[in-house]
Design a protein around this motif. Structure first.
Motif, PDB file in Angstrom:
ATOM      1  N   ASP A 171       2.761  49.761  75.330  1.00 43.30           N
ATOM      2  CA  ASP A 171       3.617  50.213  74.235  1.00 43.30           C
ATOM      3  C   ASP A 171       4.008  49.058  73.310  1.00 43.30           C
ATOM      4  O   ASP A 171       4.227  49.270  72.120  1.00 43.30           O
ATOM      5  CB  ASP A 171       4.868  50.885  74.800  1.00 43.30           C
ATOM      6  CG  ASP A 171       5.615  51.687  73.757  1.00 43.30           C
ATOM      7  OD1 ASP A 171       4.965  52.434  72.992  1.00 43.30           O
ATOM      8  OD2 ASP A 171       6.847  51.575  73.706  1.00 43.30           O
ATOM      9  N   ASN A 172       4.076  47.857  73.867  1.00 45.75           N
ATOM     10  CA  ASN A 172       4.441  46.689  73.067  1.00 45.75           C
ATOM     11  C   ASN A 172       3.259  46.076  72.321  1.00 45.75           C
ATOM     12  O   ASN A 172       3.454  45.201  71.482  1.00 45.75           O
ATOM     13  CB  ASN A 172       5.095  45.616  73.950  1.00 45.75           C
ATOM     14  CG  ASN A 172       6.463  46.043  74.426  1.00 45.75           C
ATOM     15  OD1 ASN A 172       7.170  46.766  73.739  1.00 45.75           O
ATOM     16  ND2 ASN A 172       6.838  45.621  75.613  1.00 45.75           N
ATOM     17  N   CYS A 173       2.060  46.512  72.630  1.00 48.58           N
ATOM     18  CA  CYS A 173       0.851  46.015  71.972  1.00 48.58           C
ATOM     19  C   CYS A 173       0.415  46.999  70.888  1.00 48.58           C
ATOM     20  O   CYS A 173       0.703  48.188  70.970  1.00 48.58           O
ATOM     21  CB  CYS A 173      -0.295  45.884  72.969  1.00 48.58           C
ATOM     22  SG  CYS A 173      -0.041  44.690  74.263  1.00 48.58           S
ATOM     23  N   HIS A 174      -0.312  46.497  69.921  1.00 52.09           N
ATOM     24  CA  HIS A 174      -0.842  47.359  68.857  1.00 52.09           C
ATOM     25  C   HIS A 174      -2.234  46.888  68.483  1.00 52.09           C
ATOM     26  O   HIS A 174      -2.552  45.709  68.605  1.00 52.09           O
ATOM     27  CB  HIS A 174       0.079  47.327  67.637  1.00 52.09           C
ATOM     28  CG  HIS A 174       1.478  47.755  67.948  1.00 52.09           C
ATOM     29  ND1 HIS A 174       1.824  49.067  68.140  1.00 52.09           N
ATOM     30  CD2 HIS A 174       2.607  47.042  68.147  1.00 52.09           C
ATOM     31  CE1 HIS A 174       3.101  49.146  68.429  1.00 52.09           C
ATOM     32  NE2 HIS A 174       3.608  47.927  68.442  1.00 52.09           N
ATOM     33  N   GLY A 175      -3.043  47.821  68.017  1.00 50.96           N
ATOM     34  CA  GLY A 175      -4.371  47.492  67.521  1.00 50.96           C
ATOM     35  C   GLY A 175      -5.262  46.867  68.573  1.00 50.96           C
ATOM     36  O   GLY A 175      -5.256  47.271  69.736  1.00 50.96           O
ATOM     37  N   PRO A 176      -6.024  45.842  68.157  1.00 47.77           N
ATOM     38  CA  PRO A 176      -6.973  45.200  69.080  1.00 47.77           C
ATOM     39  C   PRO A 176      -6.306  44.618  70.332  1.00 47.77           C
ATOM     40  O   PRO A 176      -6.898  44.633  71.407  1.00 47.77           O
ATOM     41  CB  PRO A 176      -7.587  44.085  68.238  1.00 47.77           C
ATOM     42  CG  PRO A 176      -7.436  44.545  66.825  1.00 47.77           C
ATOM     43  CD  PRO A 176      -6.137  45.315  66.801  1.00 47.77           C
ATOM     44  N   ALA A 177      -5.079  44.144  70.211  1.00 47.00           N
ATOM     45  CA  ALA A 177      -4.381  43.596  71.380  1.00 47.00           C
ATOM     46  C   ALA A 177      -4.156  44.680  72.430  1.00 47.00           C
ATOM     47  O   ALA A 177      -4.277  44.430  73.634  1.00 47.00           O
ATOM     48  CB  ALA A 177      -3.055  42.972  70.962  1.00 47.00           C
ATOM     49  N   ALA A 178      -3.831  45.893  71.994  1.00 47.49           N
ATOM     50  CA  ALA A 178      -3.630  47.006  72.919  1.00 47.49           C
ATOM     51  C   ALA A 178      -4.936  47.381  73.606  1.00 47.49           C
ATOM     52  O   ALA A 178      -4.968  47.610  74.819  1.00 47.49           O
ATOM     53  CB  ALA A 178      -3.047  48.212  72.188  1.00 47.49           C
ATOM     54  N   VAL A 179      -6.008  47.426  72.831  1.00 49.35           N
ATOM     55  CA  VAL A 179      -7.325  47.752  73.393  1.00 49.35           C
ATOM     56  C   VAL A 179      -7.730  46.691  74.412  1.00 49.35           C
ATOM     57  O   VAL A 179      -8.193  47.013  75.514  1.00 49.35           O
ATOM     58  CB  VAL A 179      -8.382  47.887  72.281  1.00 49.35           C
ATOM     59  CG1 VAL A 179      -9.776  48.054  72.868  1.00 49.35           C
ATOM     60  CG2 VAL A 179      -8.046  49.061  71.370  1.00 49.35           C
ATOM     61  N   ASP A 180      -7.549  45.424  74.070  1.00 42.25           N
ATOM     62  CA  ASP A 180      -7.896  44.337  74.985  1.00 42.25           C
ATOM     63  C   ASP A 180      -7.075  44.405  76.267  1.00 42.25           C
ATOM     64  O   ASP A 180      -7.601  44.243  77.365  1.00 42.25           O
ATOM     65  CB  ASP A 180      -7.696  42.972  74.323  1.00 42.25           C
ATOM     66  CG  ASP A 180      -8.738  42.670  73.265  1.00 42.25           C
ATOM     67  OD1 ASP A 180      -9.795  43.345  73.250  1.00 42.25           O
ATOM     68  OD2 ASP A 180      -8.494  41.753  72.453  1.00 42.25           O
ATOM     69  N   PHE A 181      -5.770  44.632  76.128  1.00 48.10           N
ATOM     70  CA  PHE A 181      -4.907  44.739  77.303  1.00 48.10           C
ATOM     71  C   PHE A 181      -5.379  45.875  78.204  1.00 48.10           C
ATOM     72  O   PHE A 181      -5.497  45.718  79.419  1.00 48.10           O
ATOM     73  CB  PHE A 181      -3.443  44.965  76.898  1.00 48.10           C
ATOM     74  CG  PHE A 181      -2.596  45.377  78.063  1.00 48.10           C
ATOM     75  CD1 PHE A 181      -2.175  44.445  78.988  1.00 48.10           C
ATOM     76  CD2 PHE A 181      -2.241  46.708  78.248  1.00 48.10           C
ATOM     77  CE1 PHE A 181      -1.408  44.825  80.095  1.00 48.10           C
ATOM     78  CE2 PHE A 181      -1.479  47.094  79.337  1.00 48.10           C
ATOM     79  CZ  PHE A 181      -1.064  46.157  80.259  1.00 48.10           C
ATOM     80  N   TRP A 182      -5.640  47.019  77.603  1.00 51.13           N
ATOM     81  CA  TRP A 182      -6.008  48.202  78.378  1.00 51.13           C
ATOM     82  C   TRP A 182      -7.326  48.006  79.099  1.00 51.13           C
ATOM     83  O   TRP A 182      -7.463  48.309  80.284  1.00 51.13           O
ATOM     84  CB  TRP A 182      -6.041  49.410  77.455  1.00 51.13           C
ATOM     85  CG  TRP A 182      -6.042  50.715  78.169  1.00 51.13           C
ATOM     86  CD1 TRP A 182      -6.927  51.734  78.004  1.00 51.13           C
ATOM     87  CD2 TRP A 182      -5.116  51.167  79.165  1.00 51.13           C
ATOM     88  NE1 TRP A 182      -6.610  52.791  78.828  1.00 51.13           N
ATOM     89  CE2 TRP A 182      -5.500  52.453  79.550  1.00 51.13           C
ATOM     90  CE3 TRP A 182      -4.007  50.606  79.757  1.00 51.13           C
ATOM     91  CZ2 TRP A 182      -4.822  53.193  80.514  1.00 51.13           C
ATOM     92  CZ3 TRP A 182      -3.329  51.333  80.719  1.00 51.13           C
ATOM     93  CH2 TRP A 182      -3.742  52.607  81.080  1.00 51.13           C
ATOM     94  N   ARG A 183      -8.319  47.478  78.390  1.00 52.92           N
ATOM     95  CA  ARG A 183      -9.628  47.226  79.013  1.00 52.92           C
ATOM     96  C   ARG A 183      -9.505  46.217  80.141  1.00 52.92           C
ATOM     97  O   ARG A 183     -10.064  46.407  81.219  1.00 52.92           O
ATOM     98  CB  ARG A 183     -10.622  46.710  77.978  1.00 52.92           C
ATOM     99  CG  ARG A 183     -11.158  47.779  77.084  1.00 52.92           C
ATOM    100  CD  ARG A 183     -12.196  47.210  76.151  1.00 52.92           C
ATOM    101  NE  ARG A 183     -12.680  48.246  75.253  1.00 52.92           N
ATOM    102  CZ  ARG A 183     -13.242  48.022  74.094  1.00 52.92           C
ATOM    103  NH1 ARG A 183     -13.401  46.781  73.666  1.00 52.92           N
ATOM    104  NH2 ARG A 183     -13.654  49.023  73.347  1.00 52.92           N
ATOM    105  N   THR A 184      -8.788  45.142  79.898  1.00 52.30           N
ATOM    106  CA  THR A 184      -8.622  44.098  80.911  1.00 52.30           C
ATOM    107  C   THR A 184      -7.921  44.647  82.140  1.00 52.30           C
ATOM    108  O   THR A 184      -8.337  44.378  83.279  1.00 52.30           O
ATOM    109  CB  THR A 184      -7.829  42.907  80.325  1.00 52.30           C
ATOM    110  OG1 THR A 184      -8.545  42.394  79.202  1.00 52.30           O
ATOM    111  CG2 THR A 184      -7.631  41.816  81.348  1.00 52.30           C
ATOM    112  N   THR A 185      -6.873  45.415  81.932  1.00 55.13           N
ATOM    113  CA  THR A 185      -6.119  45.982  83.052  1.00 55.13           C
ATOM    114  C   THR A 185      -6.981  46.928  83.873  1.00 55.13           C
ATOM    115  O   THR A 185      -7.053  46.812  85.106  1.00 55.13           O
ATOM    116  CB  THR A 185      -4.865  46.727  82.538  1.00 55.13           C
ATOM    117  OG1 THR A 185      -4.028  45.792  81.857  1.00 55.13           O
ATOM    118  CG2 THR A 185      -4.095  47.384  83.666  1.00 55.13           C
ATOM    119  N   CYS A 186      -7.648  47.856  83.218  1.00 57.34           N
ATOM    120  CA  CYS A 186      -8.457  48.843  83.935  1.00 57.34           C
ATOM    121  C   CYS A 186      -9.651  48.196  84.635  1.00 57.34           C
ATOM    122  O   CYS A 186      -9.977  48.555  85.771  1.00 57.34           O
ATOM    123  CB  CYS A 186      -8.912  49.947  82.988  1.00 57.34           C
ATOM    124  SG  CYS A 186      -7.534  50.993  82.453  1.00 57.34           S
TER     125      CYS A 186
END
Length: 92
Positions: A34-49
């Motif tokens: 929720d605190n991330c937006h755009g490419p940072a959110a995508v990167d966080f999500w991919r890295t986490t999963c």
């Protein structure tokens, strides 16, 4: 237990604690996402999963089960995001 007693028994299997039931992990991931937006959110999500998937595979989880666990985790995080925003809307 002796080897003779084990003959004919199924090989023990490992039961993995469902990712979607790991409340702290789900909550932390939702807040971070929720605190991330755009490419940072995508990167966080991919890295986490990917990290969670790799962790399950390293523990011996079959790939098909790992994929189902990741999908259930993703759904749990989405639900948590909805709850986070529902609470924010109620506060104004």
């Amino acid at each position: 237990m002796s080897n003779d007693a084990m003959i004919g028994q199924a090989t023990p299997s490992i039961a993995f604690f469902p990712l979607a039931s790991r409340r702290d992990l789900v909550r932390r991931s939702a807040v971070e996402l929720d605190n991330c937006h755009g490419p940072a959110a995508v990167d966080f999500w991919r890295t986490t999963c990917r990290a969670l998937g790799a962790e399950l595979l390293a523990l011996g989880c079959p790939e098909e089960e790992m994929r189902a666990e990741i999908m259930d985790f993703q759904a749990a995080v989405q639900m948590e995001l909805m709850w986070l925003h529902r609470g924010q809307e109620a506060r104004g």
